[in-house]
Write a protein that holds these residues in place. Structure first.
Motif, PDB file in Angstrom:
ATOM      1  N   SER A  65       0.823  -1.204   0.000  1.00  0.00           N
ATOM      2  CA  SER A  65       0.000   0.000   0.000  1.00  0.00           C
ATOM      3  C   SER A  65       0.866   1.266   0.000  1.00  0.00           C
ATOM      4  O   SER A  65       0.560   2.241  -0.709  1.00  0.00           O
ATOM      5  CB  SER A  65      -0.922  -0.001   1.220  1.00  0.00           C
ATOM      6  OG  SER A  65      -1.657   1.188   1.298  1.00  0.00           O
ATOM      7  N   GLU A  67     -10.080   1.384  -2.365  1.00  0.00           N
ATOM      8  CA  GLU A  67     -10.377   0.474  -1.265  1.00  0.00           C
ATOM      9  C   GLU A  67     -10.733  -0.918  -1.772  1.00  0.00           C
ATOM     10  O   GLU A  67     -10.304  -1.927  -1.200  1.00  0.00           O
ATOM     11  CB  GLU A  67     -11.489   1.066  -0.391  1.00  0.00           C
ATOM     12  CG  GLU A  67     -12.895   0.563  -0.640  1.00  0.00           C
ATOM     13  CD  GLU A  67     -13.394   0.892  -2.041  1.00  0.00           C
ATOM     14  OE1 GLU A  67     -14.265   0.171  -2.525  1.00  0.00           O
ATOM     15  OE2 GLU A  67     -12.909   1.848  -2.647  1.00  0.00           O
ATOM     16  N   ILE A  83      -8.783  -2.639   3.793  1.00  0.00           N
ATOM     17  CA  ILE A  83      -9.493  -1.417   4.171  1.00  0.00           C
ATOM     18  C   ILE A  83      -8.640  -0.568   5.114  1.00  0.00           C
ATOM     19  O   ILE A  83      -8.601   0.664   5.012  1.00  0.00           O
ATOM     20  CB  ILE A  83     -10.836  -1.759   4.828  1.00  0.00           C
ATOM     21  CG1 ILE A  83     -11.748  -2.459   3.816  1.00  0.00           C
ATOM     22  CG2 ILE A  83     -11.520  -0.515   5.360  1.00  0.00           C
ATOM     23  CD1 ILE A  83     -12.159  -1.599   2.662  1.00  0.00           C
ATOM     24  N   THR A 111      -6.280   1.599   3.390  1.00  0.00           N
ATOM     25  CA  THR A 111      -6.877   2.706   2.646  1.00  0.00           C
ATOM     26  C   THR A 111      -7.176   3.892   3.546  1.00  0.00           C
ATOM     27  O   THR A 111      -6.935   5.044   3.179  1.00  0.00           O
ATOM     28  CB  THR A 111      -8.179   2.245   1.962  1.00  0.00           C
ATOM     29  OG1 THR A 111      -7.893   1.099   1.148  1.00  0.00           O
ATOM     30  CG2 THR A 111      -8.745   3.332   1.087  1.00  0.00           C
ATOM     31  N   PHE A 112      -7.695   3.653   4.736  1.00  0.00           N
ATOM     32  CA  PHE A 112      -8.167   4.735   5.600  1.00  0.00           C
ATOM     33  C   PHE A 112      -7.415   4.850   6.919  1.00  0.00           C
ATOM     34  O   PHE A 112      -7.744   5.702   7.727  1.00  0.00           O
ATOM     35  CB  PHE A 112      -9.652   4.535   5.910  1.00  0.00           C
ATOM     36  CG  PHE A 112     -10.553   4.891   4.774  1.00  0.00           C
ATOM     37  CD1 PHE A 112     -10.856   6.211   4.496  1.00  0.00           C
ATOM     38  CD2 PHE A 112     -11.088   3.915   3.972  1.00  0.00           C
ATOM     39  CE1 PHE A 112     -11.676   6.543   3.444  1.00  0.00           C
ATOM     40  CE2 PHE A 112     -11.916   4.237   2.910  1.00  0.00           C
ATOM     41  CZ  PHE A 112     -12.207   5.556   2.643  1.00  0.00           C
ATOM     42  N   ALA A 139     -12.053  -1.009   9.793  1.00  0.00           N
ATOM     43  CA  ALA A 139     -11.707  -1.863   8.668  1.00  0.00           C
ATOM     44  C   ALA A 139     -12.125  -3.307   8.920  1.00  0.00           C
ATOM     45  O   ALA A 139     -12.598  -3.992   8.009  1.00  0.00           O
ATOM     46  CB  ALA A 139     -10.207  -1.788   8.404  1.00  0.00           C
ATOM     47  N   GLY A 174     -12.080   1.206  -7.466  1.00  0.00           N
ATOM     48  CA  GLY A 174     -12.827   1.080  -6.223  1.00  0.00           C
ATOM     49  C   GLY A 174     -14.048   1.975  -6.231  1.00  0.00           C
ATOM     50  O   GLY A 174     -14.171   2.901  -7.042  1.00  0.00           O
TER      51      GLY A 174
END
Length: 833
Positions: A70, A171, A216, A219-220, A226, A429
């Motif tokens: 990531s 995502e 997840i 991503t955040f 997540a 996504g």
């Protein structure tokens, strides 16, 4: 009395012998349990090593590896976006036309390269990935979706796509990447499959769920939300005992992110690594009177979410069904992707139409503006107005456009464009675009409320109205309605770093989720339906038809079965004409139809081969119909276990591949038991048979006329059964929970029908518009299907449509079939039940 005394003495002697045998057995067991201190320490050390390797090490490795991927992807995306802006500014100094062409060619070229990478390395990298992972977790094997080539294509394609500025998220692809990493870790631990922990099929599904949660989290940077979102988006049922593994893996991922930011990630791109949208709302960010506005916002986002899902599905069906589109782009999805990228680049050109929709800025930058703690319409740099650099983004090319109008254009533009972009031939996504669209809609709603009540609902000196709060609520409620998930509330709290907005978020989120779930399936279930994956979707709420309709209305009453009177000729014909069946019900006779069990097709094939010699047509019988591409992707778990190859007439059968659709993985037939195996005599006979059996025509006819020797048949004595009065709701629950492929319908032990996943899917295909309906018998192509050649056809159809059992013992006949080519993915088998 003398006889009585003899009896008592004999009983005493027998009891003494039993006591002596028991003492001897107990002493032997006690001596066998003794172990030395060294053996005890060795055993405990092995337990500790297995504990750390099996539970902690694999989960940590999954979190670290996915986080590393990531980080590199995010860095690549940020550098590509910076280079795009640098190229635009450089070319603007020479010529505006050159800047325009450079902008368009840059975006189009990167998207075109991403599509080429997906086409060359792995077509499975196209799209979100969450629908496919959801199908895999529920028991189907999609070919190459969890391979290393797909991982490479997903990473490169995602970097190029988002780096170009195309309005898609990351995502979904990260969930897919996390699932691939989990699958590869399982393959790496194949050397440890002496341990039942690693060879457990359920463990592989657990690792996929953990991989989804890690995706997840990458991503955040929301490790807690997540885990919940990964469960909601991919699993119908989840074992709570696996919670801690998911949390541990996401914690390792978040920890590596913080380490990367501290030591080696450049400061100018650290924002994209964290994806942390900090808000600065006061503790009393809303008053009780505003709760009604949050309810209205939830209703609007729920309706818009349903419209978004419907609009996306219509686009997908248009691309597949429109003749003009198929003639132009049907055989070249890459060309259509490049054309869409070029059109998008023209529309968002910063010195053209893009100046009205913030075309130069990324989703991350616009989202920061939407969540900012200021009011756009006041256009002052005071305590409530937004700073000039924020107003500059939403004031048009000349700076004289009202921000509210620019926000409306932004919302309408991306609401139309995003559903088109996520159908292109690139990794894409859905979560992030929906989050931004919802934030924009919420910001518009908040700005309007602020314009109507400029001093707040309670007047001067009281809490004011914060449009940024409505942006947070709108982002959560719209995304939750599209994805049908409630964990968005926790993700929002972790992303914004504040809990003061939790109550409004929950109110709007639950309302929007309920409205959209009543009107449309989730975007992931919609994509599953579009692609024709053999997946049993969730039921919408408040549908009385699924409770009122019984399984006898949809079950197939004309079945293929085996009795003690079945001859080898009848068995051979049945196997030849039913190549898609994997098991057959075994009943007493055609009159009583008492269900005794289920017999695997593979074993019956071997039984025919053992009696008659090689039968190539039994193993090589295939339809001339060429199935669509999707059908080649769906492979049963047993094929994957055998290396992806179908059994052939020359393939050696073992205890592990003589198994049927109804046998559990824990069945004794799946274990390597050597001489103790119930099939050992047959297997050894096959191994020692070097020359094929050749019979004369007379001998062959004699064998074919004989009845089956059921004593040699491996029968599953407990196939899954339902009663005729079982509601469709309960059938759906059982099929989803137990991952069933089919179930037999019985009445007092008598077999009256069978229902497969296909019948259930057909009955629920229009659940949102018409409710549960009885499938039309004339279009049925189930593995357990009606026979249109029988004289009983009309009676069966009428009885099935009316929910009556019109087939009695005198009319049930031995199986005869007509095979038709199945629809995409309809006849593929689930994993072993």
């Amino acid at each position: 009395m003398e006889l009585l005394g003899d009896d008592e003495s004999s009983d005493t002697e027998d009891q003494n012998e039993i006591d002596e045998e028991y003492d001897a057995y107990y002493s032997d067991m006690k001596s066998s349990r003794k172990e030395t201190t060294r053996e005890f320490l060795t055993r405990q050390f092995q337990n500790i090593v297995h504990f750390f390797v099996e539970d902690w090490f694999i989960s940590a490795a999954l979190g670290f590896v996915t986080a590393i991927f990531s980080i590199f992807i995010d860095i690549g995306i940020e550098y590509l976006i910076h280079f795009r802006n640098f190229l635009l500014e450089t070319l603007e100094q020479y010529n505006n036309y050159a800047a325009f062409l450079g902008w368009v060619f840059y975006i189009t070229g990167l998207v075109y390269l991403a599509a080429l990478v997906c086409y060359g390395f792995g077509k499975q990298a196209v799209g979100s990935g969450i629908p496919e992972v959801k199908v895999i977790i529920h028991g189907f094997q999609l070919k190459n979706y969890l391979s290393g080539k797909t991982l490479i294509a997903k990473m490169i394609g995602l970097t190029l796509t988002i780096g170009s500025g195309l309005p898609v998220g990351k995502e979904g692809p990260f969930v897919h990447i996390g699932a691939i990493v989990a699958s590869l870790l399982n393959k790496i631990t194949a050397a440890c499959q002496y341990n039942a922990f690693f060879s457990n099929e359920g463990r592989a599904m657990e690792m996929l769920s953990i991989g989804c949660a890690v995706g997840i989290a990458c991503t955040f940077s929301a490790p807690m939300g997540a885990v919940l979102y990964g469960i909601e988006s991919t699993s119908k049922y989840f074992a709570v005992k696996n919670y801690w593994r998911s949390f541990f893996a996401t914690t390792c991922s978040a920890m590596l992110f913080r380490f990367a930011i501290t030591f080696f990630v450049p400061q100018h791109i650290a924002g994209t690594i964290t994806a942390y949208y900090q808000t600065y709302f006061p503790n009393e960010v809303f008053v009780v009177e505003e709760l009604g506005f949050f309810v209205c916002l939830g209703v609007m986002t729920g309706l818009l979410g349903a419209l978004f899902v419907y609009y996306h599905r219509r686009i997908a069906f248009f691309k597949r069904r429109n003749r003009i589109f198929q003639a132009l782009f049907g055989k070249s999805p890459i060309l259509f992707t490049a054309c869409c990228a070029a059109i998008f680049a023209v529309l968002v050109y910063p010195n053209g139409l893009g100046s009205y929709v913030a075309g130069k800025y990324t989703f991350r930058e616009t989202l920061v503006d939407f969540l900012s703690n200021c009011t756009l319409w006041k256009q002052t740099n005071g305590s409530e107005g937004c700073p000039p650099h924020v107003l500059e983004h939403w004031s048009g090319p000349e700076g004289d456009m009202a921000p509210i109008n620019s926000l409306l254009l932004y919302f309408l533009f991306y609401f139309i464009v995003v559903p088109i972009c996520i159908t292109l031939y690139i990794p894409s996504g859905i979560f992030v675009p929906c989050f931004v669209i919802g934030a924009c809609g919420g910001r518009i709603f908040g700005e309007i409320i602020s314009m109507i009540w400029p001093y707040g609902l309670r007047g001067i000196g009281q809490p004011q109205i914060y449009p940024g709060l409505y942006a947070v609520v709108g982002a959560a409620s719209f995304t939750g309605s599209v994805t049908h998930s409630l964990s968005i509330a926790l993700i929002v709290c972790e992303t914004t770093g504040q809990l003061c907005a939790l109550l409004p978020v929950l109110i709007a989120l639950m309302i929007s989720n309920a409205i959209c779930a009543f009107l449309q399936p989730s975007i992931y279930d919609s994509i599953i339906k579009i692609n024709g994956y053999p997946y049993l979707a969730d039921l919408p709420p408040s549908r009385m038809s699924v409770h009122q309709m019984k399984v006898e209305r949809i079950m197939v009453k004309d079945m293929y079965y085996i009795t003690r009177e079945t001859t080898y000729r009848e068995l051979r014909e049945m196997l030849l004409e039913t190549p898609t069946l994997r098991s057959y019900p075994f009943v007493t006779d055609s009159r009583s139809m008492t269900l005794l069990g289920s017999v695997a097709r593979k074993y019956l094939l071997y039984l025919i081969q053992r009696k008659l010699g090689p039968e190539p047509e039994l193993f090589g019988h295939r339809r001339s119909y060429r199935a669509p591409a999707i059908k080649s992707k769906i492979v049963r778990g047993s094929l994957a276990a055998n290396g992806g190859h179908m059994s052939s007439g020359n393939a050696l059968m073992t205890d592990r591949n003589i198994s049927g659709n109804t046998l559990l993985p824990q069945s004794p037939l799946h274990e390597d038991q050597g001489d103790r195996s119930p099939l050992a005599p047959l297997l050894y006979a096959q191994t020692n048979q070097h020359e094929p059996i050749v019979h004369s025509l007379a001998k062959r006819a004699e064998i074919l006329s004989k009845k089956l020797d059921m004593e040699e048949v491996a029968i599953d004595p407990a196939p899954f059964q339902l009663v005729r009065g079982t509601s469709l709701y309960k059938v759906h629950t059982l099929f989803s929970l137990l991952a069933l492929n089919h179930a037999y319908v019985t009445e007092k032990g008598r077999l009256v029908g069978v229902v497969a996943v296909k019948e259930l899917r057909e009955a629920l295909s229009n659940i949102y518009s018409r409710g549960a309906v009885v499938p039309r018998p004339r279009v049925r192509t189930s593995t357990f299907r009606l026979n249109p050649d029988q004289d009983l056809e009309n009676q069966l159809m009428n009885g099935q449509m009316n929910g009556e059992n019109t087939v009695d013992a005198s009319t049930v006949r031995t199986p005869r079939v007509t095979i038709e080519a199945p629809e995409d993915g309809e006849n593929e088998e689930r994993r072993n039940n």
